[in-house]
Design a protein around this motif. Structure first.
Motif, PDB file in Angstrom:
ATOM      1  N   ALA A   1       0.821  -1.211   0.000  1.00 23.21           N
ATOM      2  CA  ALA A   1       0.000   0.000   0.000  1.00 23.21           C
ATOM      3  C   ALA A   1       0.853   1.259   0.000  1.00 23.21           C
ATOM      4  N   GLY A   2       2.100   1.152   0.527  1.00 28.83           N
ATOM      5  CA  GLY A   2       2.964   2.322   0.578  1.00 28.83           C
ATOM      6  C   GLY A   2       3.813   2.490  -0.659  1.00 28.83           C
ATOM      7  N   GLN A   3       3.296   2.055  -1.823  1.00 24.39           N
ATOM      8  CA  GLN A   3       4.046   2.163  -3.063  1.00 24.39           C
ATOM      9  C   GLN A   3       3.225   2.908  -4.112  1.00 24.39           C
ATOM     10  N   MET A   4       3.933   3.572  -5.010  1.00 27.93           N
ATOM     11  CA  MET A   4       3.321   4.269  -6.125  1.00 27.93           C
ATOM     12  C   MET A   4       4.119   3.957  -7.374  1.00 27.93           C
ATOM     13  N   THR A   5       3.424   3.745  -8.479  1.00 27.29           N
ATOM     14  CA  THR A   5       4.079   3.494  -9.763  1.00 27.29           C
ATOM     15  C   THR A   5       3.566   4.508 -10.780  1.00 27.29           C
ATOM     16  N   ALA A   6       4.475   5.221 -11.387  1.00 31.25           N
ATOM     17  CA  ALA A   6       4.131   6.203 -12.413  1.00 31.25           C
ATOM     18  C   ALA A   6       4.711   5.741 -13.743  1.00 31.25           C
ATOM     19  N   GLU A   7       3.845   5.519 -14.718  1.00 33.43           N
ATOM     20  CA  GLU A   7       4.274   5.128 -16.066  1.00 33.43           C
ATOM     21  C   GLU A   7       3.841   6.224 -17.040  1.00 33.43           C
ATOM     22  N   ARG A   8       4.825   6.792 -17.747  1.00 37.02           N
ATOM     23  CA  ARG A   8       4.528   7.902 -18.656  1.00 37.02           C
ATOM     24  C   ARG A   8       5.127   7.632 -20.034  1.00 37.02           C
ATOM     25  N   VAL A   9       4.390   8.075 -21.033  1.00 38.75           N
ATOM     26  CA  VAL A   9       4.875   8.051 -22.408  1.00 38.75           C
ATOM     27  C   VAL A   9       4.920   9.500 -22.873  1.00 38.75           C
ATOM     28  N   ILE A  10       6.123   9.988 -23.185  1.00 41.93           N
ATOM     29  CA  ILE A  10       6.316  11.387 -23.594  1.00 41.93           C
ATOM     30  C   ILE A  10       6.695  11.393 -25.065  1.00 41.93           C
ATOM     31  N   THR A  11       5.843  11.984 -25.857  1.00 38.36           N
ATOM     32  CA  THR A  11       6.086  12.067 -27.304  1.00 38.36           C
ATOM     33  C   THR A  11       6.397  13.515 -27.658  1.00 38.36           C
TER      34      THR A  11
END
Length: 351
Positions: free
Chosen positions: A171-181
């Motif tokens: 619960a104390g985790q965060m995942t950020a996935e981004r695609v930058i074009t």
């Protein structure tokens, strides 16, 4: 029968029996039983009061909760507290009955000894054994079994605690996935998906995200115009307001489905950033700073067609060419309050 008094003036063979000592032993035995009665009654009252306090706390938490999981947890704990009061009353009744029977038997044996003048058995009869003492195993072996039981209970408790701790670590985790074009003019489109967790003790009905760009007045963004969506692709209304703690803004995202404590959920956003010109090259800087205990950042950067990579900080985990475009992949982990900064410098192809 056991309440009969002994007449100390009655004639007895000289030197064979001490009547006064026998009567004293009988009184001591009665006092010992009365002390045990008081002890088990005090234990019962203490346990009953403790269970009532626990039940009262469960009722308060039940009324304050607003999610089904909390209702179930506090209801089960209330039932356990209530059932414990029933078991304590049953325990009191059993032990009290056992003491009463043992008392009557002891006094009866004392009375018989007094009548017969059996001085050699008075001490043994007057001794009051614990009503909880059961025949069978020796004291040492019984303690050994008790120690083994406690050890197994501790192992089971540690196992359950590790499972709970694993849940809260997740619960104390965060995942950020981004695609930058990135386009040829330096404009970049960012498609971000965040996997978050409700680390509070209540159901989450909205979620606040802080970002750059100061505003003066609070804005209400309807769902159809909002850049935010949930894990099912549904648009979410946003209340955008100034950050009272600094020169930023915060988006208070209204969740369609409340998130129970400890559960994970997803939010997606689409926004734009721009690269800047620097000595004839383009520089694109991206940063994030989340407050979870563990934060995982995964960025995929697609440069404009024909662009040449000059430098990247940090170094990309992988680099490939796709349809004439350079694709960079970055991945990192940061702790709470540690900023993730990715800076890429590239050069446009000369026409």
């Amino acid at each position: 029968m056991n309440e009969s008094t002994f007449n100390s003036s009655e004639a007895r063979p000289a030197g064979s029996f001490d009547a006064e000592r026998a009567a004293r032993l009988r009184t001591q035995a009665q006092d010992a039983f009365l002390a045990r009665y008081r002890k088990i009654e005090r234990i019962t009252w203490i346990y009953l009061l403790g269970c009532l306090l626990v039940a009262w706390g469960c009722v308060r938490q039940f009324l304050a909760a607003d999610d089904v999981r909390s209702w179930i947890v506090w209801s089960v704990l209330f039932i356990l507290a209530f059932e414990t009061t029933v078991l304590m009353k049953l325990w009191y009744w059993v032990v009290n009955t056992k003491l009463a029977v043992l008392r009557e038997i002891k006094l009866l044996r004392l009375d018989l000894a007094l009548q017969r003048g059996a001085a050699e058995v008075l001490d043994d009869i007057a001794r009051v054994e614990s009503p909880a003492k059961a025949p069978g195993l020796s004291k040492g072996e019984r303690y050994a079994w008790l120690g083994g039981l406690i050890l197994v209970s501790l192992v089971c408790g540690i196992g359950v605690g590790r499972q709970v701790d694993r849940h809260y670590r997740a619960a104390g985790q965060m995942t950020a996935e981004r695609v930058i074009t990135v386009a040829a003019d330096g404009a970049a489109r960012v498609e971000a998906t965040y996997e978050l967790a409700n680390t509070t003790s209540r159901a989450l009905k909205d979620f606040t995200i802080y970002s750059g760009g100061a505003i003066i007045n609070t804005q209400s963004i309807p769902a159809e115009a909002s850049p935010w969506t949930d894990g099912q692709g549904r648009k979410l209304a946003v209340r955008r307001e100034p950050d009272p703690r600094g020169p930023n803004r915060r988006d208070v995202i209204q969740l369609l489905d409340p998130v129970p404590p400890g559960q994970r959920f997803k939010l997606s956003n689409i926004f734009a950033v721009s690269a800047r010109r620097e000595n004839g090259d383009w520089v694109l800087a991206l940063d994030q700073n989340w407050g979870y205990r563990r934060n995982f950042y995964r960025d995929t950067l697609v440069l404009p067609p024909g662009a040449e990579l000059v430098s990247a900080e940090p170094a990309p985990g992988s680099q490939e060419q796709r349809n004439g475009q350079t694709v960079l992949r970055f991945e990192a982990e940061r702790g709470r309050g540690e900023k993730w900064i990715c800076t890429v410098k590239y050069r446009q192809a000369t026409p």
